[in-house]
Design a protein around this motif. Structure first.
Motif, short mmCIF file in Angstrom:
data_model
loop_
_atom_site.label_atom_id
_atom_site.label_comp_id
_atom_site.label_asym_id
_atom_site.label_seq_id
_atom_site.Cartn_x
_atom_site.Cartn_y
_atom_site.Cartn_z
N GLY A 201 -20.42 71.00 43.83
CA GLY A 201 -19.02 70.92 43.42
C GLY A 201 -18.54 69.49 43.36
N ILE A 202 -17.51 69.27 42.59
CA ILE A 202 -17.00 67.92 42.38
C ILE A 202 -16.48 67.30 43.67
N ASP A 203 -15.92 68.12 44.57
CA ASP A 203 -15.42 67.58 45.84
C ASP A 203 -16.55 67.05 46.71
N ILE A 204 -17.68 67.76 46.72
CA ILE A 204 -18.86 67.30 47.48
C ILE A 204 -19.37 65.99 46.89
N PHE A 205 -19.44 65.94 45.56
CA PHE A 205 -19.86 64.70 44.88
C PHE A 205 -18.97 63.53 45.28
N GLU A 206 -17.68 63.71 45.21
CA GLU A 206 -16.76 62.62 45.50
C GLU A 206 -16.82 62.20 46.97
N ASP A 207 -17.02 63.16 47.85
CA ASP A 207 -17.11 62.83 49.28
C ASP A 207 -18.32 61.97 49.60
N ASN A 208 -19.40 62.13 48.83
CA ASN A 208 -20.67 61.48 49.16
C ASN A 208 -21.01 60.26 48.30
N CYS A 209 -20.29 60.05 47.21
CA CYS A 209 -20.71 59.05 46.23
C CYS A 209 -20.85 57.65 46.82
N VAL A 210 -19.86 57.21 47.59
CA VAL A 210 -19.88 55.85 48.11
C VAL A 210 -21.03 55.63 49.07
N SER A 211 -21.17 56.50 50.06
CA SER A 211 -22.21 56.31 51.07
C SER A 211 -23.61 56.48 50.50
N VAL A 212 -23.78 57.44 49.60
CA VAL A 212 -25.10 57.72 49.04
C VAL A 212 -25.56 56.59 48.10
N SER A 213 -24.61 55.97 47.41
CA SER A 213 -24.96 54.86 46.51
C SER A 213 -25.69 53.74 47.23
N ILE A 214 -25.34 53.53 48.49
CA ILE A 214 -25.98 52.47 49.27
C ILE A 214 -27.47 52.71 49.42
N ASN A 215 -27.89 53.97 49.51
CA ASN A 215 -29.32 54.28 49.63
C ASN A 215 -30.10 53.78 48.44
N SER A 216 -29.55 53.97 47.23
CA SER A 216 -30.22 53.48 46.03
C SER A 216 -30.22 51.96 45.99
N ILE A 217 -29.10 51.36 46.34
CA ILE A 217 -29.00 49.89 46.32
C ILE A 217 -29.97 49.26 47.31
N ASN A 218 -30.15 49.86 48.47
CA ASN A 218 -31.08 49.30 49.45
C ASN A 218 -32.50 49.24 48.90
N ILE A 219 -32.91 50.28 48.20
CA ILE A 219 -34.25 50.28 47.59
C ILE A 219 -34.34 49.23 46.50
N LEU A 220 -33.30 49.17 45.65
CA LEU A 220 -33.26 48.15 44.60
C LEU A 220 -33.42 46.76 45.17
N GLU A 221 -32.67 46.45 46.21
CA GLU A 221 -32.71 45.11 46.78
C GLU A 221 -34.08 44.77 47.35
N LYS A 222 -34.66 45.70 48.08
CA LYS A 222 -35.98 45.44 48.65
C LYS A 222 -37.04 45.30 47.56
N MET A 223 -36.89 46.03 46.47
CA MET A 223 -37.82 45.91 45.36
C MET A 223 -37.71 44.52 44.72
N LEU A 224 -36.49 44.06 44.48
CA LEU A 224 -36.30 42.72 43.90
C LEU A 224 -36.85 41.63 44.80
N GLU A 225 -36.74 41.84 46.10
CA GLU A 225 -37.22 40.84 47.06
C GLU A 225 -38.73 40.72 47.06
N ARG A 226 -39.42 41.71 46.53
CA ARG A 226 -40.89 41.67 46.51
C ARG A 226 -41.45 41.05 45.22
N ILE A 227 -40.61 40.74 44.29
CA ILE A 227 -41.10 40.19 43.01
C ILE A 227 -41.54 38.74 43.20
#
Length: 227
Positions: A201-227
């Motif tokens: 549901g859209i309410d679940i999506f909105e409740d989690n969007c900010v915190s969950v986005s950090i999980n993707s960003i953390n992987i992105l950052e660590k990947m860039l650091e290995r280049i």
């Protein structure tokens, strides 16, 4: 190398943009592009707006105006496979549209052999190396992502499972991959799960969007650091 980094919304990309040094801001097509460096890597990042056309506009401008050599989309997605929990992350081995007729891509431009756009092998290798660090709390899976314009509810989920059997669904990845394909630019999607078949549901999506986005960003950052 010069990386274009796309987040569909501010929540999905601004934590990364804040870490870019030597920032320069430029605007094209009502979008703001942040150029600079993350660690020693040259990057251009932005939030594109949600859905396929907005994401495609952003990707093509990154290629034409900023001469990026690689594009990564980071952000959130809806879980389709029951193995996924909120906060888990999917890294794309292949992506496809779930709302475009298959013949559009294979019988017409760009005359693809299949409907799937592959994730770049070098970027996938970097991600797998990052996972060896064992620093992430969430489950991280490599697999298929499908893209369409609608927020998927129970009504459309079974049809997508039966036809594509993806791990998750979003509104941008395939369109960015499409632009990268025709421009011969390596692509990857990193998407973390905001909602699942049992928590939807859209309410679940909105409740989690900010915190969950950090999980993707953390992987992105660590990947860039290995280049």
């Amino acid at each position: 190398m010069k990386f274009g980094i796309i987040g569909p919304s501010e929540d999905e990309i601004m934590p990364f943009i804040k870490k870019i040094s030597n920032k320069k801001l430029e605007s094209f097509a009502m979008l703001t592009f942040y150029s600079g460096n993350y660690k020693d890597i040259e990057v251009v990042a932005l939030y594109s707006g949600v859905c396929k056309v907005n994401a495609s506009i952003a990707a093509q401008i990154l290629i034409d105006r900023f001469d990026v050599t690689h594009i990564i989309v980071t952000g959130v997605a809806g879980g389709i496979d029951s193995i996924l929990k909120i906060g888990d992350t999917v890294i794309s081995t292949e992506v496809a549209y779930h709302d475009v007729d298959e013949g559009i891509l294979t019988e017409y431009h760009p005359w693809m052999e299949s409907i799937y756009f592959s994730g770049d092998s070098y970027l996938l290798k970097l991600c797998r190396k990052v996972l060896e660090l064992n620093i992430f709390k969430q489950q991280i899976l490599f697999g298929k992502i499908v893209t369409g314009e609608a927020f998927i509810s129970d009504h459309g989920r079974n049809e997508i499972i039966n036809k594509y059997n993806p791990l998750c669904v979003d509104m941008e990845s395939a369109s960015i991959a499409h632009v990268c394909h025709v421009n011969n630019i390596p692509f990857l999607a990193i998407r973390s799960i905001t909602d699942t078949p049992t928590q939807s549901g859209i309410d679940i999506f909105e409740d989690n969007c900010v915190s969950v986005s950090i999980n993707s960003i953390n992987i992105l950052e660590k990947m860039l650091e290995r280049i």
